[in-house]
Design a protein around this motif. Structure first.
Motif, PDB file in Angstrom:
ATOM      1  N   VAL A  50       0.851  -1.182   0.000  1.00  0.00           N
ATOM      2  CA  VAL A  50       0.000   0.000   0.000  1.00  0.00           C
ATOM      3  C   VAL A  50       0.891   1.238   0.000  1.00  0.00           C
ATOM      4  N   SER A  51       0.467   2.275  -0.693  1.00  0.00           N
ATOM      5  CA  SER A  51       1.172   3.552  -0.697  1.00  0.00           C
ATOM      6  C   SER A  51       0.154   4.677  -0.627  1.00  0.00           C
ATOM      7  N   GLN A  52       0.589   5.791  -0.071  1.00  0.00           N
ATOM      8  CA  GLN A  52      -0.278   6.964   0.054  1.00  0.00           C
ATOM      9  C   GLN A  52       0.472   8.192  -0.455  1.00  0.00           C
ATOM     10  N   PHE A  53      -0.237   9.017  -1.220  1.00  0.00           N
ATOM     11  CA  PHE A  53       0.348  10.231  -1.773  1.00  0.00           C
ATOM     12  C   PHE A  53      -0.558  11.415  -1.444  1.00  0.00           C
ATOM     13  N   LYS A  54       0.040  12.451  -0.866  1.00  0.00           N
ATOM     14  CA  LYS A  54      -0.725  13.673  -0.629  1.00  0.00           C
ATOM     15  C   LYS A  54      -0.771  14.473  -1.920  1.00  0.00           C
ATOM     16  N   LEU A  55      -1.969  14.886  -2.321  1.00  0.00           N
ATOM     17  CA  LEU A  55      -2.146  15.574  -3.598  1.00  0.00           C
ATOM     18  C   LEU A  55      -1.971  17.080  -3.412  1.00  0.00           C
ATOM     19  N   PRO A  56      -1.245  17.712  -4.326  1.00  0.00           N
ATOM     20  CA  PRO A  56      -0.916  19.145  -4.184  1.00  0.00           C
ATOM     21  C   PRO A  56      -2.068  20.048  -4.608  1.00  0.00           C
ATOM     22  N   ILE A  57      -2.910  20.390  -3.641  1.00  0.00           N
ATOM     23  CA  ILE A  57      -4.036  21.289  -3.905  1.00  0.00           C
ATOM     24  C   ILE A  57      -3.884  22.511  -3.019  1.00  0.00           C
TER      25      ILE A  57
END
Length: 374
Positions: A50-57
């Motif tokens: 599993v991986s998690q990425f914070k989205l640049p908003i």
């Protein structure tokens, strides 16, 4: 999608994102890899990675609550204490200990022992094989606080400010830290804490840097927005995805056979501790904190050699840390990597404590509250 070993393939995800969001709103992309068939070692659907990425908003600035729109506070002071009273709260500050000794909100007692600086954690197996002996040599396991100055003032009709200067040392050792902690108490009942830690001499990498406080018996429920649901540390957190989690305080305890530091939650945006009716406190990172809640102190965990030797307290022991040092693997391998060490250097640490009732607001709403600086 079929991808052979050592190959790669692009894949377009069909989603769209807003250009701007309100302050405090975050978007994450979670990707899971699961077995699509049953194999001898696991069933179909078993989680492999599993991986998690914070989205640049980009976030819009939130609305600031102005002092003029807050209820007024009243400051009463005598030789031993100062009492700040608001519409539905009363905070007592003990001048002798330099801490908040009492917080009463809507008739309920929320604090039984106020914030005190803390640097010690019960050594893990890895610590014992690594840095623990240096910590003990320097006295980090037996620090004492000496109050060198207190200033109490009404800043405005809607706020009071308390500045505490503390010297941290151990018996028969030179002082380690000067700490200046500023409490700003607002008419809303919020307490904004700003602490500046200034080392007095060279020290080894620290176990932790933060504060400890106690809540009375009955505050048994913990919720948080940060990494979870299991414990996480600076070098042990990739498997703990950012999200909103909850459980009892007892459920946060990891029953290692040899009692040691456990249950820390890292990258915490907010955490709350409440009673069965949903009344309690929310601790808000400015921007992030490490957080844990137990029925044991670090000293009790250090003393015990087996689980059955632990003496449980009915109070809830809260740790609000700037950071903890990494865990490393010195029990069987290398010590903590340099980038995960918590260096003893000048550090400014900010967080907010807010009284909370689930009948009035959600923790997420309160965490996004912005107060005018005074």
């Amino acid at each position: 999608m079929n991808i052979g070993p050592k190959y790669e393939k692009g894949y377009e995800l069909g989603y769209s994102l807003p250009e701007y969001v309100d302050e405090g709103i975050e978007y994450f992309l979670n990707i899971q890899f699961r077995l699509n068939r049953t194999l001898p070692w696991a069933d179909r659907g078993h989680l492999v990675a599993v991986s998690q990425f914070k989205l640049p908003i980009q976030q819009r600035d939130g609305e600031i609550i102005k002092l003029g729109g807050m209820p007024k506070v009243k400051l009463e002071e005598n030789e031993h204490s100062a009492v700040i009273k608001g519409n539905n709260f009363e905070i007592t500050f003990d001048k002798v200990s330099g801490t908040i000794s009492r917080y009463k909100y809507n008739g309920a007692e929320l604090i039984s022992k106020g914030l005190a600086e803390t640097f010690w954690r019960a050594p893990t197996n890895n610590d014992i094989g690594g840095l623990a002996q240096k910590w003990i040599k320097e006295g980090l396991d037996r620090t004492v606080r000496r109050i060198s100055g207190i200033e109490i003032q009404s800043v405005e009709e809607q706020a009071a400010k308390i500045v505490v200067k503390t010297v941290i040392a151990a018996y028969n050792a030179k002082p380690m830290f000067d700490v200046e902690t500023m409490y700003t108490i607002y008419g809303t009942g919020d307490i904004v804490v700003r602490a500046a830690f200034m080392p007095r001499r060279e020290l080894p990498p620290l176990p932790r840097l933060g504060f400890r406080m106690h809540m009375p018996p009955g505050y048994e429920y913990m919720d948080w927005y940060g990494r979870g649901p299991h414990e996480s540390y600076e070098d042990k957190k990739e498997s703990a995805l950012v999200g909103v989690y909850g459980g009892t305080v007892d459920e946060q305890f990891e029953p290692y056979i040899f009692p040691q530091e456990n249950g820390n939650k890292s990258d915490v945006r907010w955490a709350s501790i409440t009673d069965v009716n949903g009344l309690g406190l929310v601790f808000v990172g400015m921007p992030l904190i490490n957080f844990s809640a137990h029925h044991y102190t670090a000293e009790e965990l250090t003393r015990a050699k087996h689980l059955h030797e632990l003496n449980r307290t009915d109070e809830t022991v809260i740790n609000i840390d700037y950071k903890q040092g990494g865990l490393g693997s010195a029990s069987c391998g290398p010590d903590v990597l340099e980038k995960y060490r918590l260096k003893a250097e000048e550090t400014v640490f900010n967080f907010r404590i807010t009284p909370f009732s689930k009948n009035s607001f959600s923790q997420m709403q309160l965490s996004r509250r912005r107060l005018e600086k005074v």
